[in-house]
Design a protein around this motif. Structure first.
Motif, PDB file in Angstrom:
ATOM      1  N   ARG A  60       0.746  -1.139  -0.094  1.00 52.75           N
ATOM      2  CA  ARG A  60      -0.144   0.151  -0.042  1.00 52.75           C
ATOM      3  C   ARG A  60       0.871   1.080  -0.186  1.00 52.75           C
ATOM      4  NH1 ARG A  60      -5.564  -0.430   1.072  1.00 52.75           N
ATOM      5  NH2 ARG A  60      -6.327  -2.469   1.616  1.00 52.75           N
ATOM      6  N   GLN A  61       2.018   0.999   0.667  1.00 46.33           N
ATOM      7  CA  GLN A  61       2.916   2.401   0.792  1.00 46.33           C
ATOM      8  C   GLN A  61       3.391   2.703  -0.570  1.00 46.33           C
ATOM      9  OE1 GLN A  61       5.617   1.406   4.057  1.00 46.33           O
ATOM     10  NE2 GLN A  61       4.052   2.338   5.645  1.00 46.33           N
ATOM     11  N   LEU A  62       3.921   1.497  -1.285  1.00 51.41           N
ATOM     12  CA  LEU A  62       4.531   1.733  -2.383  1.00 51.41           C
ATOM     13  C   LEU A  62       3.585   2.180  -3.655  1.00 51.41           C
ATOM     14  CD1 LEU A  62       6.801  -0.696  -4.068  1.00 51.41           C
ATOM     15  CD2 LEU A  62       5.176  -0.003  -5.406  1.00 51.41           C
ATOM     16  N   LEU A  63       2.220   1.766  -3.505  1.00 54.32           N
ATOM     17  CA  LEU A  63       1.299   2.231  -4.727  1.00 54.32           C
ATOM     18  C   LEU A  63       1.240   3.783  -4.241  1.00 54.32           C
ATOM     19  CD1 LEU A  63      -1.047  -0.663  -4.466  1.00 54.32           C
ATOM     20  CD2 LEU A  63       0.664  -0.448  -6.145  1.00 54.32           C
ATOM     21  N   ALA A  64       1.149   4.350  -3.163  1.00 52.27           N
ATOM     22  CA  ALA A  64       0.849   5.630  -2.887  1.00 52.27           C
ATOM     23  C   ALA A  64       2.158   6.614  -3.139  1.00 52.27           C
ATOM     24  CB  ALA A  64       0.544   5.801  -1.492  1.00 52.27           C
ATOM     25  N   ALA A  65       3.311   6.050  -2.713  1.00 54.51           N
ATOM     26  CA  ALA A  65       4.366   6.790  -3.069  1.00 54.51           C
ATOM     27  C   ALA A  65       4.951   6.733  -4.479  1.00 54.51           C
ATOM     28  CB  ALA A  65       5.508   6.575  -2.144  1.00 54.51           C
ATOM     29  N   GLU A  66       4.923   5.561  -5.016  1.00 53.08           N
ATOM     30  CA  GLU A  66       5.661   5.465  -6.259  1.00 53.08           C
ATOM     31  C   GLU A  66       4.645   5.962  -7.389  1.00 53.08           C
ATOM     32  OE1 GLU A  66       8.906   4.465  -7.184  1.00 53.08           O
ATOM     33  OE2 GLU A  66       9.333   4.885  -4.819  1.00 53.08           O
ATOM     34  N   TYR A  67       3.405   5.551  -7.344  1.00 50.02           N
ATOM     35  CA  TYR A  67       2.368   5.640  -8.508  1.00 50.02           C
ATOM     36  C   TYR A  67       1.177   6.512  -7.887  1.00 50.02           C
ATOM     37  CZ  TYR A  67       4.765   1.577  -9.900  1.00 50.02           C
ATOM     38  OH  TYR A  67       5.787   0.699 -10.312  1.00 50.02           O
ATOM     39  N   LEU A  68       1.340   7.187  -6.826  1.00 55.53           N
ATOM     40  CA  LEU A  68       0.361   8.255  -6.318  1.00 55.53           C
ATOM     41  C   LEU A  68      -0.984   8.012  -6.576  1.00 55.53           C
ATOM     42  CD1 LEU A  68       2.042  11.150  -8.337  1.00 55.53           C
ATOM     43  CD2 LEU A  68       2.630  10.288  -6.089  1.00 55.53           C
ATOM     44  N   MET A  69      -1.383   6.721  -6.149  1.00 53.17           N
ATOM     45  CA  MET A  69      -2.776   6.231  -6.425  1.00 53.17           C
ATOM     46  C   MET A  69      -3.551   6.763  -5.063  1.00 53.17           C
ATOM     47  SD  MET A  69      -1.984   2.318  -7.672  1.00 53.17           S
ATOM     48  CE  MET A  69      -3.718   1.673  -6.981  1.00 53.17           C
ATOM     49  N   LYS A  70      -4.830   6.829  -5.309  1.00 51.70           N
ATOM     50  CA  LYS A  70      -5.686   7.311  -4.214  1.00 51.70           C
ATOM     51  C   LYS A  70      -6.035   5.993  -3.367  1.00 51.70           C
ATOM     52  CE  LYS A  70      -5.080  11.420  -5.612  1.00 51.70           C
ATOM     53  NZ  LYS A  70      -4.086  12.200  -4.867  1.00 51.70           N
ATOM     54  N   ASP A  71      -6.207   6.108  -2.068  1.00 51.95           N
ATOM     55  CA  ASP A  71      -6.693   5.183  -1.123  1.00 51.95           C
ATOM     56  C   ASP A  71      -7.703   4.104  -1.807  1.00 51.95           C
ATOM     57  OD1 ASP A  71      -4.804   5.962   0.517  1.00 51.95           O
ATOM     58  OD2 ASP A  71      -6.414   6.838   2.092  1.00 51.95           O
ATOM     59  N   THR A  72      -8.692   5.005  -2.354  1.00 52.29           N
ATOM     60  CA  THR A  72      -9.936   3.981  -2.809  1.00 52.29           C
ATOM     61  C   THR A  72      -9.399   3.099  -3.879  1.00 52.29           C
ATOM     62  OG1 THR A  72     -10.461   5.660  -4.366  1.00 52.29           O
ATOM     63  CG2 THR A  72     -11.813   5.679  -2.254  1.00 52.29           C
ATOM     64  N   LYS A  73      -8.642   3.722  -4.779  1.00 50.28           N
ATOM     65  CA  LYS A  73      -7.941   2.525  -5.747  1.00 50.28           C
ATOM     66  C   LYS A  73      -7.090   1.746  -5.243  1.00 50.28           C
ATOM     67  CE  LYS A  73     -10.786   4.863  -8.539  1.00 50.28           C
ATOM     68  NZ  LYS A  73     -12.259   4.280  -8.587  1.00 50.28           N
ATOM     69  N   ILE A  74      -6.202   2.082  -4.385  1.00 51.08           N
ATOM     70  CA  ILE A  74      -5.317   1.076  -3.587  1.00 51.08           C
ATOM     71  C   ILE A  74      -6.249  -0.070  -3.202  1.00 51.08           C
ATOM     72  CG2 ILE A  74      -3.568   0.841  -1.678  1.00 51.08           C
ATOM     73  CD1 ILE A  74      -2.759   3.552  -2.243  1.00 51.08           C
ATOM     74  N   ASN A  75      -7.558   0.214  -2.399  1.00 51.49           N
ATOM     75  CA  ASN A  75      -8.273  -0.618  -1.631  1.00 51.49           C
ATOM     76  C   ASN A  75      -8.752  -1.482  -2.764  1.00 51.49           C
ATOM     77  OD1 ASN A  75      -7.613   0.616   0.754  1.00 51.49           O
ATOM     78  ND2 ASN A  75      -9.742   1.600   0.821  1.00 51.49           N
ATOM     79  N   LEU A  76      -9.151  -1.151  -4.052  1.00 56.63           N
ATOM     80  CA  LEU A  76      -9.892  -1.770  -4.984  1.00 56.63           C
ATOM     81  C   LEU A  76      -8.929  -2.693  -5.755  1.00 56.63           C
ATOM     82  CD1 LEU A  76     -12.266  -2.557  -6.744  1.00 56.63           C
ATOM     83  CD2 LEU A  76     -11.579  -0.594  -8.278  1.00 56.63           C
ATOM     84  N   SER A  77      -7.855  -2.127  -6.026  1.00 52.08           N
ATOM     85  CA  SER A  77      -6.715  -3.063  -6.536  1.00 52.08           C
ATOM     86  C   SER A  77      -6.078  -4.281  -5.903  1.00 52.08           C
ATOM     87  CB  SER A  77      -5.475  -2.070  -6.996  1.00 52.08           C
ATOM     88  OG  SER A  77      -4.526  -1.755  -5.979  1.00 52.08           O
ATOM     89  N   MET A  78      -6.042  -4.006  -4.681  1.00 48.48           N
ATOM     90  CA  MET A  78      -5.608  -4.847  -3.453  1.00 48.48           C
ATOM     91  C   MET A  78      -6.750  -5.928  -3.289  1.00 48.48           C
ATOM     92  SD  MET A  78      -2.450  -4.159  -2.207  1.00 48.48           S
ATOM     93  CE  MET A  78      -2.333  -5.023  -0.712  1.00 48.48           C
ATOM     94  N   GLU A  79      -7.705  -5.624  -3.360  1.00 48.35           N
ATOM     95  CA  GLU A  79      -8.940  -6.611  -3.072  1.00 48.35           C
ATOM     96  C   GLU A  79      -9.162  -7.445  -4.137  1.00 48.35           C
ATOM     97  OE1 GLU A  79     -13.829  -6.512  -1.699  1.00 48.35           O
ATOM     98  OE2 GLU A  79     -12.832  -4.655  -2.347  1.00 48.35           O
ATOM     99  N   VAL A  80      -8.961  -6.746  -5.350  1.00 51.24           N
ATOM    100  CA  VAL A  80      -9.041  -7.498  -6.709  1.00 51.24           C
ATOM    101  C   VAL A  80      -8.017  -8.519  -6.904  1.00 51.24           C
ATOM    102  CG1 VAL A  80      -8.999  -7.520  -9.243  1.00 51.24           C
ATOM    103  CG2 VAL A  80     -10.446  -6.037  -7.764  1.00 51.24           C
ATOM    104  N   ALA A  81      -6.753  -8.126  -6.559  1.00 49.32           N
ATOM    105  CA  ALA A  81      -5.408  -8.959  -6.846  1.00 49.32           C
ATOM    106  C   ALA A  81      -5.738 -10.295  -5.697  1.00 49.32           C
ATOM    107  CB  ALA A  81      -4.376  -8.169  -6.282  1.00 49.32           C
TER     108      ALA A  81
END
Length: 477
Positions: free
Chosen positions: A121-142
Motif C-alpha cells: 500500500r505504501q509503495l502504490l501511494a508513493a511510487e504511483y500516487l494512487m488514491k486510497d480508494t483505488k489502492i483498496n480496490l486493486s488490493m481486493e481484486v488482486a
C-alpha cells in the motif's frame, strides 16, 4: 491542441498517455499551430530529465532519476509530469500515474513475492500516487484473483474464444467491429462454415490438451438462429476436450436478440454462464445510444433466462453514457437490484476512435458525459450490498473520468475467462472474424499474438489463409 516535443522515442508514449490523462480529447501535435494552448518539452538524457511546460504560465523541472533502468526513469518522468499537470488543471487522478490496462498487475506481483500488505500500500501511494480508494480496490481484486487462479491448472490448459461479429444494431459508443444482422443474415451460414473449418483445425492442434474455459463472444452471439447456435456449440464440443472445462460462457447480450428457443438451445448444449447486458435501465438513454429494445424487454428476458434454468447470469452496465446523471445511474442500480443477477460488470464509458460518438463529434457535441468518484463509489457500494465483490478490473484509454471497468460477482459466479485473459496466465486460442489468439510462454515470459482479419466477407473468403497463419506459427513453436 497540445504541442509535444521529446528528444527520445523511448519515453514518447509515456509522455503522450500521461498528457492525455489530464487533457482528455485534446489533439497532440509536434509542430507549431494556431490553436495550441499547452506546450510540453521533454528532454531525457543519461537519466537526467528536464521538463518545460507552458500554458500561459511556465513550469520547469530539472531532476535526476536514481538508478539506471528504463522503468525507474519512466516512473520518475511520469511523476514529474503528474505534478505539473495537476497544478495546471487543479485536479488529481484516481489512479495516479498508472495508465496501463492492468492496474492489479503490480499488487498481484508483489503479493506473489511475499511483500506485506502494508508495504504494498505504501509503495502504490508513493511510487504511483494512487488514491486510497483505488489502492483498496486493486488490493481486493488482486487477492481474490490469486485465490481463484490457485484453483486452476492454467499452466497445462488453455481457453477458447469464439467470435460472432453480428449485432442487431451498432450502439453509438461501440468501436467493436460488428455487422448488423439485418444486412448480413444471408451470410451467417457461410460464416459458420468458415468458422467450423477454423475450429476443426484448432481442435486438432489442441487434441492433447484440455480447455479450462470457453467463451463465445461478439458482437452478439444470440443474433444466430436456434439451429445455428446448436450447430456452433456442437462443433465446439465435437472438436475440443471439454472434460475439465470450468466455465462455458455465451454472451447473450441484447434482449432484442434473445427468445426462449435460443435460450433452450444454449442451455441444452451445456452452457452454464450467460450475459444479458442492459447497459442502462433508462429508456431515454437506450433510445439515444441506438439500442432498439425497452427496459421492460430487459426485465422479461432476464426472467425468461431464469425460467430456462440459468443460475449464473452476468449483467453489464456502462457509467458515463450521454446525458445520464447520478440519479439516472441510481435508478439503473435500483432496477438491477430487483433482478438480482449473479455478477455485474461496471464499465466506465471509453469513447474510442471508431465509435460514432467520436466520428460524428459535431452531431453529438451536446452529449453530456459525466462520471465521478461519487458515481463510481455508488456502484461499488451497490455491488457489495447485493453480495458481490470485485474480482477483476481493467482500464482503457479515453475513459470517462479516468476510472476503470470492474467485474463484481457472488461467490462461485466469477467469470474465470475474464481473469485469465486479463492476467495473461495461459494461452487463449481464438477463432472467428476480428479474433486474436494470445499464446503465452512463461520461461521466459512472452505473449505472441495471431490475428484474424476483421471483415466478415474477408474472413469467409480468406479462411484458408487464417488457418495457415496459425499452422505456420505452430510449426515454428
Amino acid at each position: 491542441m497540445i504541442l509535444m516535443k521529446i528528444n527520445t522515442h523511448d519515453y514518447e508514449n509515456d509522455v503522450r498517455v500521461m498528457t492525455l490523462a489530464f487533457f482528455p480529447g485534446e489533439k497532440i501535435v509536434i509542430e507549431e499551430q494556431d490553436d495550441i494552448f499547452v506546450r510540453v518539452f521533454v528532454n531525457v538524457e543519461n537519466n537526467h530529465i528536464v521538463i518545460d511546460v507552458s500554458d500561459g504560465k511556465n513550469y520547469h523541472l530539472d531532476e535526476h532519476a536514481s538508478g539506471t533502468d528504463r522503468k525507474t526513469v519512466r516512473d520518475k518522468l511520469k511523476r514529474m509530469l503528474y505534478g505539473i499537470y495537476s497544478s495546471i488543471r487543479g485536479i488529481e487522478l484516481p489512479w495516479g500515474t498508472l495508465t496501463g490496462i492492468r492496474p492489479t498487475k503490480i499488487p498481484y506481483g508483489l503479493m506473489e513475492k511475499g511483500m506485506a500488505e502494508k508495504d504494498i500500500r505504501q509503495l502504490l501511494a508513493a511510487e504511483y500516487l494512487m488514491k486510497d480508494t483505488k489502492i483498496n480496490l486493486s488490493m481486493e481484486v488482486a487477492a481474490r484473483e490469486r485465490k481463484l487462479i490457485s484453483q486452476i491448472d492454467y499452466s497445462d490448459s488453455y481457453s477458447l474464444y469464439v467470435g460472432i461479429p453480428f449485432c442487431p444494431t451498432t450502439c453509438l459508443y461501440c468501436s467493436f467491429t460488428s455487422f448488423p444482422i439485418s444486412m448480413w443474415k444471408d451470410k451467417v451460414d457461410s460464416y459458420l462454415d468458415a468458422l467450423e473449418k477454423e475450429l476443426e483445425f484448432l481442435g486438432g492442434h489442441l487434441s492433447n490438451k484440455k480447455a479450462a474455459t470457453v467463451y463465445i463472444g461478439g458482437g452478439t452471439p444470440t443474433t444466430l438462429l436456434p439451429h445455428q447456435l446448436d450447430r456452433l456449440i456442437k462443433c465446439i464440443r465435437n472438436n475440443f476436450d471439454l472434460s475439465q472445462v470450468r466455465e462455458f460462457t455465451l454472451e447473450a447480450g441484447r434482449p432484442d436478440s434473445i427468445d426462449r428457443d435460443k435460450l433452450m438451445s444454449i442451455r441444452d448444449n451445456g452452457i452454464d454462464r450467460i450475459s444479458i447486458n442492459p447497459q442502462t435501465m433508462n429508456q431515454k438513454t437506450l433510445d439515444y445510444i441506438g439500442r432498439r429494445h425497452t427496459t421492460q424487454q430487459i426485465i422479461d428476458t432476464y426472467g425468461l433466462a431464469r425460467e430456462c434454468g440459468f443460475n449464473n447470469i452476468n449483467m453489464d452496465l456502462i457509467i458515463g453514457l450521454p446525458g445520464e446523471s447520478e440519479e439516472d445511474v441510481r435508478h439503473t442500480l435500483e432496477e438491477i437490484e430487483k433482478l438480482n443477477p449473479d455478477s455485474l460488470t461496471v464499465h466506465s464509458l471509453a469513447i474510442k476512435r471508431a465509435a460514432a460518438l467520436n466520428i460524428f463529434k459535431e452531431k453529438y457535441r451536446d452529449a453530456d458525459i459525466v462520471n465521478t468518484d461519487r458515481i463510481i463509489n455508488l456502484t461499488y457500494d451497490f455491488a457489495k450490498s447485493c453480495g458481490m465483490s470485485p474480482y477483476y478490473l481493467y482500464r482503457q484509454k479515453n475513459m470517462a473520468g479516468n476510472f476503470e471497468n470492474v467485474g463484481y460477482a457472488k461467490e462461485g459466479c466469477e467469470g474465470l475467462y475474464n481473469i485469465l485473459i486479463m492476467e495473461e496466465l495461459h494461452s487463449i486460442y481464438a477463432a472467428g472474424a476480428n479474433s486474436q489468439s494470445k499464446i503465452v510462454y512463461h520461461n521466459p515470459d512472452r505473449v505472441d499474438r495471431i490475428e484474424n482479419v476483421k471483415d466478415v466477407k474477408e474472413y469467409i473468403q480468406r479462411i484458408d489463409e487464417m488457418i495457415d497463419r496459425k499452422r505456420k506459427y505452430f510449426d515454428e513453436e
